[in-house]
Design an enzyme around this catalytic site. Structure first.
Site, short mmCIF file in Angstrom:
data_model
loop_
_atom_site.label_atom_id
_atom_site.label_comp_id
_atom_site.label_asym_id
_atom_site.label_seq_id
_atom_site.Cartn_x
_atom_site.Cartn_y
_atom_site.Cartn_z
N ASN A 1 -5.74 8.43 2.42
CA ASN A 1 -5.07 7.84 1.26
C ASN A 1 -4.50 6.48 1.68
O ASN A 1 -3.54 6.42 2.44
CB ASN A 1 -3.95 8.80 0.82
CG ASN A 1 -3.14 8.26 -0.35
OD1 ASN A 1 -3.25 7.10 -0.72
ND2 ASN A 1 -2.33 9.13 -0.93
N HIS B 1 -7.82 7.78 -7.70
CA HIS B 1 -7.06 7.51 -6.47
C HIS B 1 -7.51 8.50 -5.40
O HIS B 1 -7.62 9.70 -5.65
CB HIS B 1 -5.57 7.68 -6.77
CG HIS B 1 -4.68 7.55 -5.58
ND1 HIS B 1 -4.88 6.60 -4.60
CD2 HIS B 1 -3.57 8.25 -5.21
CE1 HIS B 1 -3.94 6.73 -3.68
NE2 HIS B 1 -3.14 7.71 -4.02
N CYS C 1 1.61 4.16 -4.78
CA CYS C 1 0.15 4.14 -4.68
C CYS C 1 -0.50 3.66 -5.97
O CYS C 1 -1.69 3.36 -6.00
CB CYS C 1 -0.39 5.53 -4.35
SG CYS C 1 0.13 6.18 -2.77
#
Ligand code: UT7
Length: 331
Positions: free
Chosen positions: A282, A252, A119
């Site tokens: 996400n 994030h 990520c």
């Protein structure tokens, strides 16, 4: 790796995003696994996410995001000489999604490659693009962050399906007259790799028949709350800034509780923090550019604003960047 920039100014001059049309709500998920809207909202802050159809692959959302970023910067694909796609879910391992995009965009003179950093991929990719632009190796880069993790989820595993969604964002980076990136901090801790992994996805033999992404949520949560704070502090210190100097915080979008923890620990005002996890979940490498775009749409990314971005994810990896936003300031 940590460093305050000393070379020519490099900034973001174009930004674009794209998410799949298909919306999956918490109620939809509750029909698939033993979960409910209340649990998901309380534990993650997520209300819905976008999920690619069976026919859609990463390049189907990365391409519109790239076109939007190029249009925003007022340039053509042929003006790009570096194209990086940060992802763990490329269309296939090769040809790379970056090569597919370069072809579609007419970026015939671009060096193009995919970058894997979980990520955190988008943060790694913008740091790399910065280095190549500042050194003069590249004149204009297109950096894409995007994932379609829905393709690698075990749709019977309630601990992962509630968390992730699909999406992509792209930025054009080039030298600018004012503002631009002030510094980057990147890190990796492979000892935690076992907490977020995708067995059977590469050359290591895997005996299991269940080749899906797997996650130990609690361990990743602990890691995330630690590095979101330490990485932000490191980059601010390296650049001679404090949290009070930050105008816009773009963390994030993994879980609202992780963001809340970082905001509280860092002492950043909640109103400076960008949160869109409720509508996208996400999105892995898509998360930070999607949040940047929402901040911009809300009028929060005006010229001169100091923006702090921090990502984290599989590896385990993390990365922060500090940028003074420049609107329409390409050289
Ligand atoms: O980009 C990086 C990617 N990953 C992350 O950032 C993930 C970080 N971790 C997290 O966000 C959280 O750990 C999760 C959202 C994944 C899980 O939340 P949690 O508060 O850590 O829950 P837990 O795993 O500690 O589970 C608590 C309880 C358990 O039940 P018992 O053992 O207490 O009876 C789970 O079985 O909640 C249960 N549970 C669920 N219940 C309803 C786990 N998943 C679900 C679910 N719906 N989807």
């Amino acid at each position: 790796m940590i460093g305050a920039t000393t070379g020519p100014r490099v900034g973001i001059t174009g930004l674009g995003t794209c998410v799949p049309e298909q919306v999956m709500t918490n109620a939809d998920l509750a029909k698939l696994v033993d979960t409910n809207d209340e649990w998901i909202v309380e534990r993650t802050g997520i209300k819905e996410r976008r999920i690619a159809t069976q026919e859609e692959a990463l390049s189907d959302i990365a391409l519109p995001a790239s076109r939007a970023a190029l249009a925003d910067a007022g340039v053509e694909g042929s003006d790009i000489d570096l194209l990086i796609v940060a992802t763990v879910t490329p269309d296939m391992m090769f040809p790379t999604t970056s090569a597919i995009l370069a072809d579609e965009l007419g970026a015939t003179s671009a060096g193009a490659y995919d970058l894997l950093a979980g990520c955190t991929g988008f943060m790694y990719a913008i740091a790399q693009a910065y280095g190549l632009l500042a050194s003069g190796m590249s004149n204009r880069a297109l950096v894409v962050g995007g994932d379609v993790l829905s393709k690698v989820l075990d749709w019977t595993d309630r601990s992962t399906v509630v968390l992730f969604g699909d999406g992509a964002g792209a930025v054009v980076m080039e030298r600018v007259e004012r503002g631009g990136f002030l510094g980057f901090e990147l890190g990796a801790d492979g000892t935690g790799g076992k907490h977020l992994w995708y067995p059977g996805s590469g050359s290591r033999h895997y005996d299991g028949s269940d080749s899906f992404m797997k996650m130990n949520g609690r361990e990743v949560f602990k890691f995330a709350t630690r590095v979101m704070v330490s990485s932000a502090r490191s980059i601010l210190g390296q650049c001679g800034k404090t949290v009070d100097d930050v105008d816009v915080y773009v963390p994030h979008q993994a879980n609202k509780r992780i963001i809340d923890h970082a905001v509280a620990k860092l002492g950043i005002a909640p109103e400076k923090t960008v949160v869109n996890v409720q509508k996208y979940g996400n999105t892995s490498s898509g998360s930070i550019p999607l949040a940047l775009a929402d901040a911009r749409a809300d009028g929060r990314l005006s010229d001169g604003k100091l923006v702090l971005m921090t990502g984290m994810g599989a590896g385990l990896t993390w990365g922060s960047a500090l940028i003074e936003w420049t609107e329409g300031a390409a050289q």
